[in-house]
Design a protein around this motif. Structure first.
Motif, PDB file in Angstrom:
ATOM      1  N   ALA A 109      11.309  -7.851   6.372  1.00 42.89           N
ATOM      2  CA  ALA A 109      10.463  -7.623   5.195  1.00 42.89           C
ATOM      3  C   ALA A 109      11.181  -8.052   3.926  1.00 42.89           C
ATOM      4  O   ALA A 109      10.561  -8.557   2.981  1.00 42.89           O
ATOM      5  N   PHE A 130      10.349  -7.039  10.988  1.00 40.99           N
ATOM      6  CA  PHE A 130       9.051  -6.944  10.329  1.00 40.99           C
ATOM      7  C   PHE A 130       8.762  -8.260   9.617  1.00 40.99           C
ATOM      8  O   PHE A 130       9.615  -8.795   8.908  1.00 40.99           O
ATOM      9  N   PRO A 132       5.819  -8.955   7.355  1.00 38.21           N
ATOM     10  CA  PRO A 132       4.576  -8.503   6.717  1.00 38.21           C
ATOM     11  C   PRO A 132       3.773  -9.639   6.098  1.00 38.21           C
ATOM     12  O   PRO A 132       4.332 -10.596   5.560  1.00 38.21           O
ATOM     13  N   ASP A 133       2.462  -9.517   6.214  1.00 42.36           N
ATOM     14  CA  ASP A 133       1.560 -10.442   5.545  1.00 42.36           C
ATOM     15  C   ASP A 133       1.403  -9.986   4.096  1.00 42.36           C
ATOM     16  O   ASP A 133       1.828  -8.879   3.730  1.00 42.36           O
ATOM     17  N   GLU A 136       0.592  -6.252   2.924  1.00 45.44           N
ATOM     18  CA  GLU A 136       0.918  -5.251   3.936  1.00 45.44           C
ATOM     19  C   GLU A 136       2.111  -4.412   3.489  1.00 45.44           C
ATOM     20  O   GLU A 136       3.075  -4.932   2.925  1.00 45.44           O
ATOM     21  N   GLN A 137       2.040  -3.120   3.783  1.00 48.67           N
ATOM     22  CA  GLN A 137       3.124  -2.207   3.419  1.00 48.67           C
ATOM     23  C   GLN A 137       3.954  -1.873   4.650  1.00 48.67           C
ATOM     24  O   GLN A 137       3.427  -1.707   5.756  1.00 48.67           O
ATOM     25  N   LEU A 138       5.259  -1.770   4.447  1.00 43.25           N
ATOM     26  CA  LEU A 138       6.162  -1.539   5.560  1.00 43.25           C
ATOM     27  C   LEU A 138       5.871  -0.224   6.271  1.00 43.25           C
ATOM     28  O   LEU A 138       5.924  -0.138   7.502  1.00 43.25           O
ATOM     29  N   LEU A 141       3.028  -0.666   8.650  1.00 48.07           N
ATOM     30  CA  LEU A 141       3.425  -1.422   9.837  1.00 48.07           C
ATOM     31  C   LEU A 141       4.263  -0.557  10.782  1.00 48.07           C
ATOM     32  O   LEU A 141       4.128  -0.651  12.006  1.00 48.07           O
ATOM     33  N   LYS A 144       2.026   1.565  12.771  1.00 46.07           N
ATOM     34  CA  LYS A 144       0.908   0.875  13.420  1.00 46.07           C
ATOM     35  C   LYS A 144       0.916   1.087  14.924  1.00 46.07           C
ATOM     36  O   LYS A 144      -0.128   1.222  15.556  1.00 46.07           O
TER      37      LYS A 144
END
Length: 213
Positions: A109, A130, A132-133, A136-138, A141, A144
């Motif tokens: 990230a 990670f 992330p797009d 998106e928050q870590l 994720l 998730k």
């Protein structure tokens, strides 16, 4: 048998080679293949994840440097993505020439954000990390997929910021560390017991009558 470390080093080297020759299938890259090969190899920057430090890359650094790559593993501050990404970005700005940026775990990230806007970063490599797009928050994720023990194992220690606000350093509780962070590794006691059993079974046995003599 290909070890995980060897596969990692090979993957980083492939990314580094791709950074040197340009996009696959490019006519220009194909035409300039010989010229590209003569260029200096990219600098490989290795960014560690949470609850770790840069020494975790030591063996990887040895192998990459042996293959002729300038390799650096800066200390990730681990004080949140805004702070950590800004620090890594400033570190990247000090490097001349192409860069292959590698992140492990939380470091993924960090490199995603740190690389933004830097044209010298030619490839991003994610090692169990990670990725992330945008937006998106870590934390989202992390939760998730169920099963992570990190959230329930973390403890926080406050620290003062220069602007007077208070931040929080996060660490894993000692009694939760192995289960949350290294569950795939055997306990040191188990390893010692196995080594002891192996030594005993391998040691030559002395017949009782010779021992008595």
């Amino acid at each position: 048998m290909i070890t995980r470390r060897r596969a990692l080093v090979s993957g980083v080297a492939v990314a580094a080679t791709a950074a040197m020759v340009g996009p696959a299938g490019s006519t220009a890259a194909a035409a300039d293949h010989t010229k590209a090969q003569s260029k200096a190899k990219p600098t490989i920057v290795l960014v560690h994840g949470g609850f770790a430090d840069a020494s975790g890359w030591n063996r990887v650094i040895e192998r990459l440097q042996h293959d002729g790559y300038k390799t650096i593993a800066p200390a990730n501050p681990l004080r949140g993505i805004p702070t950590d990404a800004a620090y890594i970005a400033s570190f990247l700005a000090s490097i001349e020439g192409p860069i292959v940026l590698v992140g492990h775990s939380y470091g993924g990230a960090v490199i995603t954000n740190a690389a933004a806007g830097n044209p010298d970063v030619k490839a991003l490599v994610y090692v169990a990390a990670f990725a992330p797009d945008k937006g998106e928050q870590l934390g989202v994720l992390l939760n998730k997929c169920p099963g992570s023990l990190i959230g329930s194992s973390v403890q926080g220690v406050p620290y003062p910021n220069p602007d007077g606000t208070t931040g929080t350093d996060l660490s894993l509780r000692a009694d939760k560390f192995r289960a949350a962070f290294a569950a795939d590794l055997r306990h040191l006691g188990e390893q010692a017991a196995e080594r002891g059993a192996s030594s005993c079974s391998a040691a030559p046995r002395t017949p009782p009558h010779q021992a008595a003599a």
